[in-house]
Design a protein around this motif. Structure first.
Motif, PDB file in Angstrom:
ATOM      1  N   PHE A 281      33.439  11.597 -10.091  1.00 35.98           N
ATOM      2  CA  PHE A 281      32.352  11.263 -11.011  1.00 35.98           C
ATOM      3  C   PHE A 281      32.182  12.427 -11.966  1.00 35.98           C
ATOM      4  CE2 PHE A 281      31.999   8.351  -7.621  1.00 35.98           C
ATOM      5  CZ  PHE A 281      31.492   7.195  -8.202  1.00 35.98           C
ATOM      6  N   HIS A 282      32.422  12.135 -13.247  1.00 33.32           N
ATOM      7  CA  HIS A 282      32.536  13.190 -14.245  1.00 33.32           C
ATOM      8  C   HIS A 282      31.269  13.452 -15.051  1.00 33.32           C
ATOM      9  CE1 HIS A 282      36.843  13.404 -13.557  1.00 33.32           C
ATOM     10  NE2 HIS A 282      36.799  12.102 -13.461  1.00 33.32           N
ATOM     11  N   SER A 283      30.467  12.442 -15.272  1.00 33.88           N
ATOM     12  CA  SER A 283      29.279  12.679 -16.099  1.00 33.88           C
ATOM     13  C   SER A 283      28.095  11.884 -15.580  1.00 33.88           C
ATOM     14  CB  SER A 283      29.554  12.330 -17.559  1.00 33.88           C
ATOM     15  OG  SER A 283      29.734  10.949 -17.710  1.00 33.88           O
ATOM     16  N   ARG A 284      26.946  12.313 -16.023  1.00 39.01           N
ATOM     17  CA  ARG A 284      25.694  11.663 -15.637  1.00 39.01           C
ATOM     18  C   ARG A 284      24.923  11.311 -16.893  1.00 39.01           C
ATOM     19  NH1 ARG A 284      25.013  16.559 -11.802  1.00 39.01           N
ATOM     20  NH2 ARG A 284      26.291  15.882 -10.069  1.00 39.01           N
ATOM     21  N   LYS A 285      24.190  10.226 -16.800  1.00 34.98           N
ATOM     22  CA  LYS A 285      23.313   9.793 -17.888  1.00 34.98           C
ATOM     23  C   LYS A 285      21.945   9.503 -17.303  1.00 34.98           C
ATOM     24  CE  LYS A 285      26.405   9.512 -21.237  1.00 34.98           C
ATOM     25  NZ  LYS A 285      26.312  10.229 -22.484  1.00 34.98           N
ATOM     26  N   TRP A 286      20.936   9.871 -18.061  1.00 38.92           N
ATOM     27  CA  TRP A 286      19.555   9.634 -17.681  1.00 38.92           C
ATOM     28  C   TRP A 286      19.106   8.390 -18.415  1.00 38.92           C
ATOM     29  CZ3 TRP A 286      15.006  13.136 -19.557  1.00 38.92           C
ATOM     30  CH2 TRP A 286      13.860  12.879 -18.810  1.00 38.92           C
ATOM     31  N   VAL A 287      18.656   7.381 -17.716  1.00 35.20           N
ATOM     32  CA  VAL A 287      18.228   6.129 -18.333  1.00 35.20           C
ATOM     33  C   VAL A 287      16.853   6.341 -18.962  1.00 35.20           C
ATOM     34  CG1 VAL A 287      17.758   3.684 -17.989  1.00 35.20           C
ATOM     35  CG2 VAL A 287      19.567   4.810 -16.648  1.00 35.20           C
ATOM     36  N   LYS A 288      16.814   6.232 -20.296  1.00 36.03           N
ATOM     37  CA  LYS A 288      15.596   6.468 -21.072  1.00 36.03           C
ATOM     38  C   LYS A 288      15.066   5.150 -21.637  1.00 36.03           C
ATOM     39  CE  LYS A 288      18.100   9.634 -23.051  1.00 36.03           C
ATOM     40  NZ  LYS A 288      18.625  10.565 -24.005  1.00 36.03           N
ATOM     41  N   PRO A 289      13.847   5.121 -22.142  1.00 39.10           N
ATOM     42  CA  PRO A 289      13.269   3.868 -22.654  1.00 39.10           C
ATOM     43  C   PRO A 289      14.147   3.158 -23.688  1.00 39.10           C
ATOM     44  CG  PRO A 289      11.575   5.539 -22.489  1.00 39.10           C
ATOM     45  CD  PRO A 289      12.887   6.229 -22.179  1.00 39.10           C
ATOM     46  N   GLU A 290      14.820   3.912 -24.542  1.00 36.87           N
ATOM     47  CA  GLU A 290      15.656   3.287 -25.578  1.00 36.87           C
ATOM     48  C   GLU A 290      16.929   2.647 -25.011  1.00 36.87           C
ATOM     49  OE1 GLU A 290      16.412   7.839 -25.926  1.00 36.87           O
ATOM     50  OE2 GLU A 290      14.703   6.541 -25.512  1.00 36.87           O
ATOM     51  N   ASP A 291      17.216   2.864 -23.727  1.00 32.68           N
ATOM     52  CA  ASP A 291      18.405   2.295 -23.084  1.00 32.68           C
ATOM     53  C   ASP A 291      18.110   0.968 -22.380  1.00 32.68           C
ATOM     54  OD1 ASP A 291      19.847   4.653 -23.755  1.00 32.68           O
ATOM     55  OD2 ASP A 291      19.048   5.651 -21.978  1.00 32.68           O
ATOM     56  N   LEU A 292      16.868   0.513 -22.414  1.00 32.75           N
ATOM     57  CA  LEU A 292      16.453  -0.657 -21.639  1.00 32.75           C
ATOM     58  C   LEU A 292      16.555  -1.960 -22.419  1.00 32.75           C
ATOM     59  CD1 LEU A 292      13.252   0.849 -19.981  1.00 32.75           C
ATOM     60  CD2 LEU A 292      15.604   0.857 -19.105  1.00 32.75           C
ATOM     61  N   ASN A 293      16.775  -3.042 -21.684  1.00 29.53           N
ATOM     62  CA  ASN A 293      16.754  -4.388 -22.256  1.00 29.53           C
ATOM     63  C   ASN A 293      15.335  -4.962 -22.132  1.00 29.53           C
ATOM     64  OD1 ASN A 293      16.412  -5.423 -19.618  1.00 29.53           O
ATOM     65  ND2 ASN A 293      18.603  -5.674 -19.317  1.00 29.53           N
ATOM     66  N   PRO A 294      15.090  -6.179 -22.616  1.00 32.67           N
ATOM     67  CA  PRO A 294      13.740  -6.750 -22.514  1.00 32.67           C
ATOM     68  C   PRO A 294      13.234  -6.931 -21.074  1.00 32.67           C
ATOM     69  CG  PRO A 294      15.014  -7.937 -24.155  1.00 32.67           C
ATOM     70  CD  PRO A 294      15.965  -7.004 -23.447  1.00 32.67           C
ATOM     71  N   ASN A 295      14.137  -6.913 -20.100  1.00 31.00           N
ATOM     72  CA  ASN A 295      13.726  -7.028 -18.692  1.00 31.00           C
ATOM     73  C   ASN A 295      13.311  -5.690 -18.088  1.00 31.00           C
ATOM     74  OD1 ASN A 295      14.328  -9.798 -18.592  1.00 31.00           O
ATOM     75  ND2 ASN A 295      16.492  -9.316 -18.328  1.00 31.00           N
TER      76      ASN A 295
END
Length: 131
Positions: free
Chosen positions: A3-17
């Motif tokens: 596993f090479h990288s990590r991403k932080w899930v932020k509000p702009e990454d979300l769908n309508p659900n």
């Protein structure tokens, strides 16, 4: 799988659900596959040719940290075939798997060219060869 990288899930990454938008995750995967291939083949002229079936197994929500794993499954003449898994860093739950991503090595004119690689190389080993 590494596993090479990590991403932080932020509000702009979300769908309508309120969960991670699949298109955003695929963007992250494509970028990771490209960077991995550029490093392996030592050429910034790389394109994505193919992605096999994408299997969404769970979701991620705002605040989750996801990690992207890439593994080489085949070295072709002018391509490299990768496998991918994305998982939740904290729970280790698999979010998505892709069995086959084919990346192609290009010359300056955008034409596929042989890369001459047959196995995974690590940058640290390349640096040690030059000492």
């Amino acid at each position: 799988m590494r596993f090479h990288s990590r991403k932080w899930v932020k509000p702009e990454d979300l769908n309508p659900n309120g969960t991670l938008f699949g298109g955003r995750l695929l963007e992250w995967i494509d970028e990771e596959a490209a960077m991995y291939t550029i490093i392996q083949l030592e050429n910034p002229g790389i394109v994505t040719k193919f992605m096999s079936e994408i299997n969404f197994r769970s979701s991620a929500k705002k605040g989750d940290i996801v990690e992207i794993g890439i593994e080489v499954v085949h070295f072709g003449k002018s391509s490299i075939t990768l496998q991918c898994e994305v998982r939740n860093k904290m729970t280790r739950e698999t979010i998505i798997t892709i069995d086959k991503i084919i990346m192609v090595n290009l010359d300056e004119d955008g034409i596929p060219v042989p890369h001459g690689k047959t196995q995974i190389e690590y940058v640290k080993d390349r640096l040690n060869k030059n000492d």
